[in-house]
Enzyme design. Structure first.
Site, PDB file in Angstrom:
ATOM      1  CE  LYS A  57      -3.657  -0.117  -0.411  1.00  0.00           C
ATOM      2  NZ  LYS A  57      -4.828  -0.477  -1.264  1.00  0.00           N
ATOM      3  CB  SER A  74      -3.970 -10.910   1.562  1.00  0.00           C
ATOM      4  OG  SER A  74      -2.798 -10.132   1.584  1.00  0.00           O
TER       5      SER A  74
HETATM    6  C1  LIG Z   1      -2.767  -7.319   3.419  1.00  0.00           C
HETATM    7  C2  LIG Z   1      -3.440  -6.791   2.195  1.00  0.00           C
HETATM    8  N1  LIG Z   1      -3.631  -7.610   1.156  1.00  0.00           N
HETATM    9  C3  LIG Z   1      -4.241  -7.190   0.040  1.00  0.00           C
HETATM   10  C4  LIG Z   1      -4.709  -5.901  -0.090  1.00  0.00           C
HETATM   11  C5  LIG Z   1      -5.430  -5.512  -1.346  1.00  0.00           C
HETATM   12  O1  LIG Z   1      -4.761  -4.554  -2.132  1.00  0.00           O
HETATM   13  P1  LIG Z   1      -5.612  -3.573  -3.030  1.00  0.00           P
HETATM   14  O2  LIG Z   1      -6.269  -2.589  -2.121  1.00  0.00           O
HETATM   15  O3  LIG Z   1      -4.616  -2.925  -3.938  1.00  0.00           O
HETATM   16  O4  LIG Z   1      -6.618  -4.379  -3.776  1.00  0.00           O
HETATM   17  C6  LIG Z   1      -4.548  -5.023   0.976  1.00  0.00           C
HETATM   18  C7  LIG Z   1      -5.082  -3.649   0.927  1.00  0.00           C
HETATM   19  O5  LIG Z   1      -5.029  -2.940   1.883  1.00  0.00           O
HETATM   20  C8  LIG Z   1      -3.895  -5.469   2.137  1.00  0.00           C
HETATM   21  O6  LIG Z   1      -3.723  -4.656   3.195  1.00  0.00           O
END
Ligand SMILES: Cc1ncc(COP(=O)(O)O)c(C=O)c1O
Lengths: 321, 93
Positions: free
Chosen positions: A55, A271
């Site tokens: 981010k 994630s």
């Molecule tokens: C740990 C994590 N994974 C995935 C994402 C997803 O990314 P995006 O907002 O670019 O879709 C985020 C977004 O904050 C995140 O904090």
């Protein structure tokens, strides 16, 4: 003997040096033992960013947009975040003398709240039962009430969010794979990462596959990801750029996080486990590239496991399967 | 003796409980209260519990703002007026 001092040049941009540390993260090949079927699995280690997550890219581009337009003149940046974007704003804002106020659900991990405190950001805690949508509503209220105090950046709608990935993540992947990438696999929260990176890669090679990774339902433990069917779909989300969506259970993601830590020495966030799970499923099913070639699958790993140390118990339970 | 307590439902689970924000149940322990909830609203069960019958790893249960892992987990006894909150990880960005 001359002593070489290598420093980051900020003369051209007048930006703080730490802003220059965002991006250029490593693309780590996963070892074959953990890769089923044919092809290569490459993990983009986004935890190498200065604040520890993907981010930082969106946060920097949004801050740039606010500075360029004058929106940040005399005002604080305000946004809602499940945590990682907030930490990115906090670090980059601190370096540039920009005040940062973030609305974060109070169930954000203690690690994240500690980081926000360290960087001096103003934290507005919102009802954990209302999740990230509750944080968004709170940010909107604050912005309406004190327009002279806050600039509500709104990462879910701001074009600078996907643009950050169009300008950095996409080109980095293209170069690191010498254009051989066949699949891009990324979890979606705001969807900025997948949309911006996918847009760039498809411009370079139209038939590259883009795969969105989502939790298998609205109630899940994959922090940062959204179940789009039951959530407010972010304005930056562009379904036309997504070739397939794969749903992953929290338990499957946990198995992959544990495996990455134990077999690759890569302790990643939940994630990342979800995205790797989706990519493995793809390879195991015998997926090929768009022209029948061996697949080169790039998986985005948004953050590292240290951000979830307080939840390490989730890895240590005996797996049910 | 059973006592009357309130279970606070997170937004992600409300569709599984006919949109309710909170549910009142009679129970002696936290585990019993969740059991009453899942037998009245059966769709919640698969969200909260794994196939092994245990609470899923990421499901945090708070009793009056304290994580039940720091108390007696599902055996934690209840007093009248207690509030149980089901708090998942956060979605978002
Ligand atoms: C740990 C994590 N994974 C995935 C994402 C997803 O990314 P995006 O907002 O670019 O879709 C985020 C977004 O904050 C995140 O904090």
């Amino acid at each position: 003997m001359a002593v070489g001092v290598s420093a980051i040049s900020t003369e051209a941009t007048h930006e703080p040096a730490v802003w220059g540390l965002v991006g250029n993260t490593p693309l780590v090949p996963l070892v074959s033992g953990s890769v089923p079927g044919e092809g290569r699995l490459l993990l983009k280690a986004e935890w190498a960013n200065p604040s520890g997550s993907v981010k930082d890219r969106a946060a920097r581009e949004i801050l740039r947009a606010g500075l360029r337009s004058g929106a940040l003149r005399g005002r604080r940046l305000l946004d809602a975040s499940s945590g990682n974007t907030a930490v990115g704003y906090a670090l980059l804002g601190a370096a540039a003398g920009i005040g940062v106020t973030v609305c974060v659900p109070s169930n954000a991990s203690p690690e994240r709240r500690g980081l926000l405190a360290a960087y001096g950001a103003e934290l507005v805690e919102t009802d954990p039962l209302e999740g990230s949508d509750g944080a968004i509503r709170r940010a909107r209220e604050l912005a309406e009430r004190w327009p002279e105090r806050y600039w509500y950046a709104d990462q879910y709608s701001h074009a600078a969010n996907p643009r950050a990935h169009y300008l950095t993540t996409g080109p980095e992947i293209w170069q690191a794979t010498s254009g051989a990438v066949t699949h891009l696999v990324a979890g979606v929260g705001t969807s900025g990462t997948l949309i911006g990176t996918g847009r760039y890669l498809k411009e370079r090679r139209r038939d590259i596959y883009t795969i969105a990774v989502e939790p298998d339902g609205p109630f899940h433990g994959l922090e940062g990801l959204k179940h789009m069917e039951t959530a407010i779909v972010p304005p930056v989300y562009d379904a036309a750029l997504i070739d397939a969506t794969v749903h992953v259970s929290t338990e499957d993601a946990e198995v992959r996080v544990r495996e990455l830590a134990r077999e690759e020495g890569l302790y990643a966030g939940w994630s990342t486990g979800a995205a790797v799970s989706a990519a493995r499923r793809l390879l195991a099913s015998g997926a090929r590239g768009p022209r029948g070639e061996e697949p080169v699958v790039v998986v985005i790993g948004p953050d590292g496991g240290q951000r979830y140390l307080s939840e390490v118990g989730r890895l240590l339970r005996d797996p049910a399967h | 003796m059973s006592t009357s307590v309130t279970i606070l439902i997170p937004s992600a689970l409300r569709p599984s409980v006919a949109g309710l924000v909170e549910v009142s149940v009679e129970a002696k322990t936290v585990g019993e209260a969740l059991g009453v909830l899942t037998s009245t609203h059966q769709r919640v069960k698969g969200h909260l519990y794994g196939e092994d019958g245990r609470l899923r790893s990421f499901v945090n249960i708070y009793l009056n703002d304290r994580d039940i892992r720091e108390l007696e987990r599902e055996a934690t006894p209840l007093a009248a007026g207690d509030e149980i909150a089901i708090v998942p990880s956060m979605a978002g960005g």
